[in-house]
Scaffold this motif. Sequence first.
Motif, mmCIF file in Angstrom:
data_model
loop_
_atom_site.group_PDB
_atom_site.id
_atom_site.type_symbol
_atom_site.label_atom_id
_atom_site.label_comp_id
_atom_site.label_asym_id
_atom_site.label_seq_id
_atom_site.Cartn_x
_atom_site.Cartn_y
_atom_site.Cartn_z
ATOM 1 N N ASN A 164 -2.441 -5.167 9.082
ATOM 2 C CA ASN A 164 -1.741 -5.392 7.820
ATOM 3 C C ASN A 164 -0.237 -5.488 8.062
ATOM 4 O O ASN A 164 0.336 -4.685 8.793
ATOM 5 C CB ASN A 164 -2.066 -4.214 6.893
ATOM 6 C CG ASN A 164 -1.361 -4.294 5.576
ATOM 7 O OD1 ASN A 164 -0.168 -4.037 5.515
ATOM 8 N ND2 ASN A 164 -2.082 -4.631 4.544
ATOM 9 N N GLN A 202 4.631 6.084 5.489
ATOM 10 C CA GLN A 202 4.092 5.635 4.204
ATOM 11 C C GLN A 202 4.505 6.563 3.063
ATOM 12 O O GLN A 202 4.720 6.111 1.945
ATOM 13 C CB GLN A 202 2.564 5.542 4.272
ATOM 14 C CG GLN A 202 2.072 4.435 5.170
ATOM 15 C CD GLN A 202 0.568 4.379 5.270
ATOM 16 O OE1 GLN A 202 -0.143 4.874 4.398
ATOM 17 N NE2 GLN A 202 0.070 3.781 6.340
ATOM 18 N N VAL A 237 0.020 3.515 -1.607
ATOM 19 C CA VAL A 237 0.691 2.846 -0.492
ATOM 20 C C VAL A 237 -0.248 2.764 0.708
ATOM 21 O O VAL A 237 -0.310 1.737 1.390
ATOM 22 C CB VAL A 237 2.012 3.577 -0.125
ATOM 23 C CG1 VAL A 237 2.609 3.025 1.160
ATOM 24 C CG2 VAL A 237 3.010 3.436 -1.275
ATOM 25 N N TYR A 267 -2.548 -0.091 0.273
ATOM 26 C CA TYR A 267 -1.888 -1.354 0.616
ATOM 27 C C TYR A 267 -1.885 -1.543 2.130
ATOM 28 O O TYR A 267 -2.187 -2.622 2.636
ATOM 29 C CB TYR A 267 -0.428 -1.384 0.142
ATOM 30 C CG TYR A 267 -0.187 -1.292 -1.339
ATOM 31 C CD1 TYR A 267 -1.147 -1.689 -2.270
ATOM 32 C CD2 TYR A 267 1.019 -0.820 -1.832
ATOM 33 C CE1 TYR A 267 -0.904 -1.601 -3.636
ATOM 34 C CE2 TYR A 267 1.277 -0.749 -3.188
ATOM 35 C CZ TYR A 267 0.306 -1.131 -4.085
ATOM 36 O OH TYR A 267 0.556 -1.054 -5.425
ATOM 37 N N ASN A 317 -5.306 -2.447 3.634
ATOM 38 C CA ASN A 317 -5.955 -3.622 3.041
ATOM 39 C C ASN A 317 -7.108 -3.284 2.103
ATOM 40 O O ASN A 317 -8.004 -4.088 1.904
ATOM 41 C CB ASN A 317 -6.453 -4.604 4.114
ATOM 42 C CG ASN A 317 -5.345 -5.435 4.684
ATOM 43 O OD1 ASN A 317 -4.342 -5.690 4.025
ATOM 44 N ND2 ASN A 317 -5.510 -5.866 5.916
ATOM 45 N N GLN A 359 -6.400 -2.438 -1.013
ATOM 46 C CA GLN A 359 -5.880 -2.941 -2.278
ATOM 47 C C GLN A 359 -4.652 -3.782 -1.992
ATOM 48 O O GLN A 359 -3.888 -3.480 -1.079
ATOM 49 C CB GLN A 359 -5.516 -1.780 -3.204
ATOM 50 C CG GLN A 359 -5.100 -2.237 -4.579
ATOM 51 C CD GLN A 359 -5.136 -1.089 -5.577
ATOM 52 O OE1 GLN A 359 -5.747 -0.065 -5.340
ATOM 53 N NE2 GLN A 359 -4.465 -1.273 -6.677
ATOM 54 N N GLN A 360 -4.472 -4.842 -2.766
ATOM 55 C CA GLN A 360 -3.305 -5.709 -2.603
ATOM 56 C C GLN A 360 -2.283 -5.384 -3.696
ATOM 57 O O GLN A 360 -2.650 -5.276 -4.860
ATOM 58 C CB GLN A 360 -3.705 -7.184 -2.701
ATOM 59 C CG GLN A 360 -4.640 -7.627 -1.583
ATOM 60 C CD GLN A 360 -4.035 -7.400 -0.213
ATOM 61 O OE1 GLN A 360 -2.905 -7.769 0.046
ATOM 62 N NE2 GLN A 360 -4.812 -6.791 0.672
ATOM 63 N N PRO A 361 -1.010 -5.238 -3.305
ATOM 64 C CA PRO A 361 0.009 -4.959 -4.320
ATOM 65 C C PRO A 361 0.261 -6.185 -5.189
ATOM 66 O O PRO A 361 0.069 -7.321 -4.750
ATOM 67 C CB PRO A 361 1.255 -4.621 -3.493
ATOM 68 C CG PRO A 361 1.033 -5.260 -2.169
ATOM 69 C CD PRO A 361 -0.445 -5.308 -1.955
ATOM 70 N N THR A 371 5.473 -5.731 -6.955
ATOM 71 C CA THR A 371 5.491 -4.582 -6.054
ATOM 72 C C THR A 371 5.754 -5.034 -4.626
ATOM 73 O O THR A 371 6.515 -4.404 -3.891
ATOM 74 C CB THR A 371 4.162 -3.810 -6.131
ATOM 75 O OG1 THR A 371 3.935 -3.412 -7.491
ATOM 76 C CG2 THR A 371 4.172 -2.596 -5.235
ATOM 77 N N LEU A 372 5.145 -6.143 -4.230
ATOM 78 C CA LEU A 372 5.355 -6.680 -2.888
ATOM 79 C C LEU A 372 6.826 -7.038 -2.680
ATOM 80 O O LEU A 372 7.405 -6.742 -1.634
ATOM 81 C CB LEU A 372 4.474 -7.911 -2.674
ATOM 82 C CG LEU A 372 4.373 -8.415 -1.245
ATOM 83 C CD1 LEU A 372 3.737 -7.376 -0.337
ATOM 84 C CD2 LEU A 372 3.590 -9.706 -1.196
#
Length: 66
Positions: free
Chosen positions: A2, A15, A29, A32, A35, A37-39, A43-44
Amino acid sequence: MNRIKEVLEQKGIKQTWLAEKLGKSYNMVNAYAQNRQQPRLETLMEIANILDVDVKELIISNKDQQ
Protein backbone atom coordinates in the motif's frame (compact mmCIF):
# COMPACT_ATOMS: atom_id res chain seq x y z
CA MET A 1 2.42 -2.78 -0.80
CA ASN A 2 0.00 0.00 0.00
CA ARG A 3 1.35 3.44 -0.98
CA ILE A 4 0.21 5.12 2.26
CA LYS A 5 2.04 2.46 4.26
CA GLU A 6 5.12 2.81 2.01
CA VAL A 7 5.31 6.59 2.42
CA LEU A 8 4.84 6.30 6.18
CA GLU A 9 7.73 3.83 6.35
CA GLN A 10 9.95 5.95 4.08
CA LYS A 11 9.39 9.00 6.26
CA GLY A 12 9.64 7.09 9.55
CA ILE A 13 6.12 8.14 10.56
CA LYS A 14 3.86 5.98 12.69
CA GLN A 15 0.22 5.31 11.85
CA THR A 16 -0.78 6.57 15.30
CA TRP A 17 0.78 9.98 14.52
CA LEU A 18 -1.05 10.17 11.19
CA ALA A 19 -4.31 9.16 12.87
CA GLU A 20 -3.89 11.98 15.40
CA LYS A 21 -3.16 14.56 12.67
CA LEU A 22 -6.17 13.38 10.63
CA GLY A 23 -8.49 13.28 13.62
CA LYS A 24 -9.27 9.64 12.85
CA SER A 25 -8.86 6.49 14.87
CA TYR A 26 -5.75 4.35 14.62
CA ASN A 27 -7.98 1.51 13.39
CA MET A 28 -9.20 3.63 10.47
CA VAL A 29 -5.70 4.66 9.42
CA ASN A 30 -4.53 1.06 9.80
CA ALA A 31 -7.40 -0.05 7.55
CA TYR A 32 -6.18 2.43 4.91
CA ALA A 33 -2.60 1.18 5.24
CA GLN A 34 -3.66 -2.47 5.02
CA ASN A 35 -5.99 -1.94 2.01
CA ARG A 36 -9.01 -3.03 4.03
CA GLN A 37 -10.66 0.33 3.38
CA GLN A 38 -10.03 3.13 0.90
CA PRO A 39 -10.04 6.73 2.14
CA ARG A 40 -12.38 9.25 0.56
CA LEU A 41 -10.70 11.58 -1.91
CA GLU A 42 -10.83 14.47 0.57
CA THR A 43 -9.13 12.32 3.20
CA LEU A 44 -6.53 11.11 0.71
CA MET A 45 -5.72 14.73 -0.17
CA GLU A 46 -5.44 15.57 3.54
CA ILE A 47 -3.08 12.60 4.07
CA ALA A 48 -0.92 13.77 1.15
CA ASN A 49 -0.80 17.27 2.64
CA ILE A 50 0.15 15.99 6.10
CA LEU A 51 2.84 13.70 4.65
CA ASP A 52 4.06 16.48 2.34
CA VAL A 53 3.74 14.39 -0.84
CA ASP A 54 1.82 14.80 -4.08
CA VAL A 55 -1.51 12.98 -3.87
CA LYS A 56 -0.48 11.06 -7.01
CA GLU A 57 2.29 9.43 -4.97
CA LEU A 58 -0.39 7.83 -2.79
CA ILE A 59 -2.36 6.54 -5.76
CA ILE A 60 0.15 5.45 -8.38
CA SER A 61 2.64 2.68 -7.75
CA ASN A 62 6.21 3.75 -8.34
CA LYS A 63 7.25 0.20 -9.28
CA ASP A 64 6.57 0.94 -12.94
CA GLN A 65 8.84 3.99 -12.80
CA GLN A 66 11.85 2.11 -11.41
